[in-house]
Write a protein that holds these residues in place. Structure first.
Motif, mmCIF file in Angstrom:
data_model
loop_
_atom_site.group_PDB
_atom_site.id
_atom_site.type_symbol
_atom_site.label_atom_id
_atom_site.label_comp_id
_atom_site.label_asym_id
_atom_site.label_seq_id
_atom_site.Cartn_x
_atom_site.Cartn_y
_atom_site.Cartn_z
ATOM 1 N N PRO A 275 0.738 -1.408 0.448
ATOM 2 C CA PRO A 275 0.113 -0.176 0.135
ATOM 3 C C PRO A 275 0.616 1.113 0.012
ATOM 4 N N LYS A 276 2.006 1.372 0.247
ATOM 5 C CA LYS A 276 2.756 2.183 0.125
ATOM 6 C C LYS A 276 3.440 2.371 -0.730
ATOM 7 N N LEU A 277 3.585 1.475 -1.623
ATOM 8 C CA LEU A 277 4.369 1.621 -3.082
ATOM 9 C C LEU A 277 3.269 2.523 -4.254
ATOM 10 N N MET B 190 -5.474 -1.315 -3.729
ATOM 11 C CA MET B 190 -4.312 -0.403 -3.003
ATOM 12 C C MET B 190 -4.105 0.074 -4.330
#
Length: 62
Positions: free
Chosen positions: A2-4, A27
């Motif tokens: 999810p942070k990419l 995501m």
């Protein structure tokens, strides 16, 4: 994941691939499925393992 940054994620079509493709799309990623018949010609090793499958999926996706 999810942070990419959003990217294309490619899965070999199998029983759980639709589930994981949905999770990746939730995501913000773009998910694509490739049928086994298109991946199999690119497997370089005779041993069945995740690394060999991943290499074949990458080559088939190109």
């Amino acid at each position: 994941m999810p942070k990419l940054a959003p990217s294309v994620v490619i899965f070999k079509a199998c029983g759980s691939a639709n589930y994981w493709a949905g999770q990746m799309e939730a995501m913000g990623h773009q998910a694509k499925l490739i049928a086994l018949q298109f991946v199999r010609p690119f497997v370089k090793r005779h041993k069945k393992n995740d690394a060999a499958d991943a290499d074949a999926i990458i080559i088939a996706a190109r």
